[in-house]
Design a protein around this motif. Structure first.
Motif, mmCIF file in Angstrom:
data_model
loop_
_atom_site.group_PDB
_atom_site.id
_atom_site.type_symbol
_atom_site.label_atom_id
_atom_site.label_comp_id
_atom_site.label_asym_id
_atom_site.label_seq_id
_atom_site.Cartn_x
_atom_site.Cartn_y
_atom_site.Cartn_z
ATOM 1 N N THR A 54 0.834 -1.209 0.000
ATOM 2 C CA THR A 54 0.000 0.000 0.000
ATOM 3 C C THR A 54 0.862 1.250 0.000
ATOM 4 O O THR A 54 0.606 2.217 -0.732
ATOM 5 C CB THR A 54 -0.921 0.001 1.230
ATOM 6 N N SER A 55 1.910 1.230 0.809
ATOM 7 C CA SER A 55 2.829 2.364 0.880
ATOM 8 C C SER A 55 3.507 2.603 -0.461
ATOM 9 O O SER A 55 3.624 3.749 -0.921
ATOM 10 C CB SER A 55 3.873 2.094 1.965
ATOM 11 N N GLN A 57 2.492 1.938 -3.495
ATOM 12 C CA GLN A 57 1.572 2.534 -4.464
ATOM 13 C C GLN A 57 1.295 4.002 -4.147
ATOM 14 O O GLN A 57 1.131 4.824 -5.059
ATOM 15 C CB GLN A 57 0.261 1.743 -4.501
ATOM 16 N N VAL A 97 -1.223 6.839 4.656
ATOM 17 C CA VAL A 97 -1.826 5.544 4.314
ATOM 18 C C VAL A 97 -1.375 4.427 5.250
ATOM 19 O O VAL A 97 -2.019 3.376 5.309
ATOM 20 C CB VAL A 97 -1.530 5.142 2.848
ATOM 21 N N THR A 98 -0.282 4.636 5.983
ATOM 22 C CA THR A 98 0.211 3.593 6.883
ATOM 23 C C THR A 98 -0.173 3.838 8.336
ATOM 24 O O THR A 98 0.226 3.061 9.209
ATOM 25 C CB THR A 98 1.741 3.476 6.804
#
Length: 285
Positions: A54-55, A57, A97-98
């Motif tokens: 996720t990170s 992207q 996002v993290t």
């Protein structure tokens, strides 16, 4: 009605794609000693493979913006100042996002410099690309915030090692002197791509003063990392049965020390990026 033609990606978009792909490939590579991979969290309690992906992207816009900045034709000092700001924006996006977890701070620094240098310096080889990135890294960033030193900076000061900033300023020798030659030598010797990438990681680990390892385990853990990585390569690398046994030993020892070679992982991602970029240099990005 005819379908609309799909626009070809711009050079900056392609560079961002290559950078994100390198981060994804590094995260998914398994089995990495004490690092997040397809098996689990390694020595990290706050990380997972899903979070790493996720990170990665989320950093695509950051890398694209850096490449676009390099297209502006700015003097090097002004470009360094601009990409410093863009890197901090990318770090903020990562932390958003993290949930505040540092997944890729070091990778933003290394890959961001390389993406920028690929456009700005129009280098013609992997070594020239790394050295061009090093020249950018050596320039001051007058807008850098005055904050408390990071874990890596404190460890570098305590143990008298260079850390990520010194590695970059030196032109990333871990990439063009160790990681990339080993990656290509292992491929030439017939190793599969995953084993070749593991060997490249290990080659980086043999010499790197990894501040992530020093922070968690001190000089003893660093010696364990460097000597254990060399033992795998001396046993014919990760593609061999003897090498895999040594790799498992290294994994167990680093997990016992709660020491994860995060700095080496960032430089492996940077090595994979340079490996893909070199055939496109100069200018065919």
């Amino acid at each position: 009605m005819p379908a609309l033609a799909r626009l070809a990606p711009s050079p900056a978009e392609r560079l961002a794609d290559l950078a994100v792909t390198a981060l994804v490939d590094e995260a998914e590579l398994s089995p990495k000693p004490a690092l997040v991979d397809r098996r689990g969290q390694g020595a990290h309690q706050d990380l997972s493979l899903g979070l790493m992906l996720t990170s990665a992207q989320a950093l695509r816009p950051c890398f694209q913006a850096m490449a676009e900045a390099a297209e502006l034709g700015l003097p090097a000092a002004d470009l360094r100042r601009l990409i410093g700001r863009l890197g901090r924006d990318g770090e903020a996006a990562m932390l958003s996002v993290t949930g505040g977890v540092n997944t890729h701070r070091g990778a933003i620094w290394a890959l961001g410099l390389l993406v920028t240098a690929a456009v700005h310096g129009r280098p013609g080889s992997a070594e020239a690309l790394c050295l061009a990135a090093g020249r950018l890294a050596s320039l001051p960033d007058p807008d850098a915030p005055s904050t408390l030193p990071s874990h890596g900076q404190r460890v570098a000061q305590r143990y008298g090692v260079g850390g990520a900033r010194a590695e970059a300023a030196a032109g990333f020798p871990a990439i063009h002197q160790r990681g990339l030659p080993q990656l290509r030598a292992s491929r030439q010797a017939g190793a599969g791509e995953q084993s070749a990438r593991l060997d490249a990681l290990l080659a980086i680990m043999t010499r790197l003063d990894d501040t992530c390892v020093l922070h968690r385990g001190g000089p003893v853990a660093l010696a364990t990392m460097q000597q254990g990585a060399q033992a795998v390569l001396d046993a014919s690398g990760s593609a061999s049965l003897a090498g895999r046994r040594q790799l498992l030993v290294l994994d167990r020892e680093l997990l016992a020390a709660n020491a994860s070679p995060g700095g080496a992982a960032d430089l492996l991602a940077a090595t994979l990026l340079v490996d893909r970029l070199e055939p496109r240099l100069p200018g065919d990005l």
